[in-house]
Scaffold this motif. Sequence first.
Motif, mmCIF file in Angstrom:
data_model
loop_
_atom_site.group_PDB
_atom_site.id
_atom_site.type_symbol
_atom_site.label_atom_id
_atom_site.label_comp_id
_atom_site.label_asym_id
_atom_site.label_seq_id
_atom_site.Cartn_x
_atom_site.Cartn_y
_atom_site.Cartn_z
ATOM 1 N N ARG A 1 0.856 -1.194 0.000
ATOM 2 C CA ARG A 1 0.000 0.000 0.000
ATOM 3 C C ARG A 1 0.883 1.231 0.000
ATOM 4 N N ILE A 2 0.661 2.119 -0.961
ATOM 5 C CA ILE A 2 1.403 3.376 -1.057
ATOM 6 C C ILE A 2 0.477 4.515 -0.654
ATOM 7 N N LEU A 3 0.902 5.310 0.307
ATOM 8 C CA LEU A 3 0.102 6.433 0.787
ATOM 9 C C LEU A 3 0.342 7.657 -0.089
ATOM 10 N N HIS A 4 -0.731 8.292 -0.533
ATOM 11 C CA HIS A 4 -0.603 9.514 -1.332
ATOM 12 C C HIS A 4 -0.188 10.666 -0.410
ATOM 13 N N PRO A 5 0.826 11.409 -0.766
ATOM 14 C CA PRO A 5 1.300 12.468 0.127
ATOM 15 C C PRO A 5 0.317 13.628 0.261
ATOM 16 N N ALA A 6 0.361 14.265 1.416
ATOM 17 C CA ALA A 6 -0.325 15.541 1.604
ATOM 18 C C ALA A 6 0.585 16.626 1.026
ATOM 19 N N GLY A 7 0.221 17.886 1.226
ATOM 20 C CA GLY A 7 1.031 18.967 0.658
ATOM 21 C C GLY A 7 1.185 20.137 1.604
ATOM 22 N N GLY B 1 -8.423 9.077 -5.410
ATOM 23 C CA GLY B 1 -8.857 8.640 -6.724
ATOM 24 C C GLY B 1 -7.918 8.943 -7.857
ATOM 25 N N ALA B 2 -6.741 9.493 -7.547
ATOM 26 C CA ALA B 2 -5.797 9.854 -8.600
ATOM 27 C C ALA B 2 -4.381 9.481 -8.181
ATOM 28 N N LEU B 3 -3.626 8.967 -9.113
ATOM 29 C CA LEU B 3 -2.232 8.635 -8.884
ATOM 30 C C LEU B 3 -1.437 9.930 -8.937
ATOM 31 N N THR B 4 -0.858 10.353 -7.820
ATOM 32 C CA THR B 4 -0.155 11.626 -7.782
ATOM 33 C C THR B 4 1.128 11.565 -8.601
ATOM 34 N N GLU B 5 1.638 12.744 -8.958
ATOM 35 C CA GLU B 5 2.857 12.813 -9.763
ATOM 36 C C GLU B 5 4.018 12.083 -9.096
ATOM 37 N N SER B 6 4.218 12.311 -7.801
ATOM 38 C CA SER B 6 5.361 11.707 -7.128
ATOM 39 C C SER B 6 5.219 10.197 -7.000
ATOM 40 N N VAL B 7 3.993 9.712 -6.775
ATOM 41 C CA VAL B 7 3.778 8.267 -6.687
ATOM 42 C C VAL B 7 3.978 7.626 -8.059
ATOM 43 N N THR C 1 -5.676 2.142 -8.099
ATOM 44 C CA THR C 1 -5.999 3.382 -7.398
ATOM 45 C C THR C 1 -7.505 3.595 -7.492
ATOM 46 N N ASP C 2 -8.205 3.258 -6.432
ATOM 47 C CA ASP C 2 -9.662 3.373 -6.435
ATOM 48 C C ASP C 2 -10.079 4.836 -6.401
ATOM 49 N N ILE C 3 -11.219 5.149 -7.022
ATOM 50 C CA ILE C 3 -11.642 6.542 -7.139
ATOM 51 C C ILE C 3 -11.955 7.186 -5.795
ATOM 52 N N ASP C 4 -12.174 6.384 -4.744
ATOM 53 C CA ASP C 4 -12.537 6.930 -3.441
ATOM 54 C C ASP C 4 -11.390 6.933 -2.425
#
Length: 236
Positions: free
Chosen positions: A37-43, A95-101, A185-188
């Motif tokens: 599991r990869i956590l999407h970063p905050a900003g 719901g979106a694969l971030t640039e860094s991931v 990457t699920d939309i939710d």
Amino acid sequence: MSEVPDLTAVEWLGSSSVRAPRTVADLVGVDLPVYVRILHPAGRVEGGTCVDVRWDVVARANGRRMHPEVEWGSITGSWSVDAQPPAWEESPDSGALTESVARGLAKVLRHVGADSGVVWAGTWEGWDTEWPDLEGPVCRFNATGREMLAYSGETAKFLPASPQDTMRDYLNLCWSPAGHWCVSTDIDLNSTVIGASEDIAARILESEDLEAYRVSPDQKLTWDTDKINPLPAPPS
């Protein structure tokens, strides 16, 4: 007569032996040796630029603990909080694969030679968009209860690293036709799950570019999964 595409790689999805909804294996859709599991970063804004903030930074700021089943609302104390400066100012993308991931994943796949040749990708039909420079969609299929559109092409088409390549915003599934890995990457959700070989999973877990945890196939990904940190009110 046009050539009929080989849909074996699409039919492979959904073969997981774990059928419980909203679990890691359910989202990936197939049985693979290891799940990550990869956590999407905050900003946070620094010098006019938004920089990534790892979840472990947010957890420390709030006196919470990090673990494989961690949930964002449990480390911030609420699903409705919009910012906690100076720690973070923008919530992780859902719901979106971030640039860094995307960049980190592409780097891992390139390093192990798993990015060569053609791969398959799925985008939720509800996005109502198409990938440029690709024929298709090849077909429609159902994954985790959602209608998806299937495309095939080179890995770089689906895991682009530059900020100008916005099509990663619509990437919900990407997988090797050889069955070595699958990215979901699920939309939710504000995290991405991957099923992969031991080698690929190890590279992901070792990557400094990715905040990742090894998880079990039957781990749920719901707002109340975190049983270690205080449970907040459910998201509205």
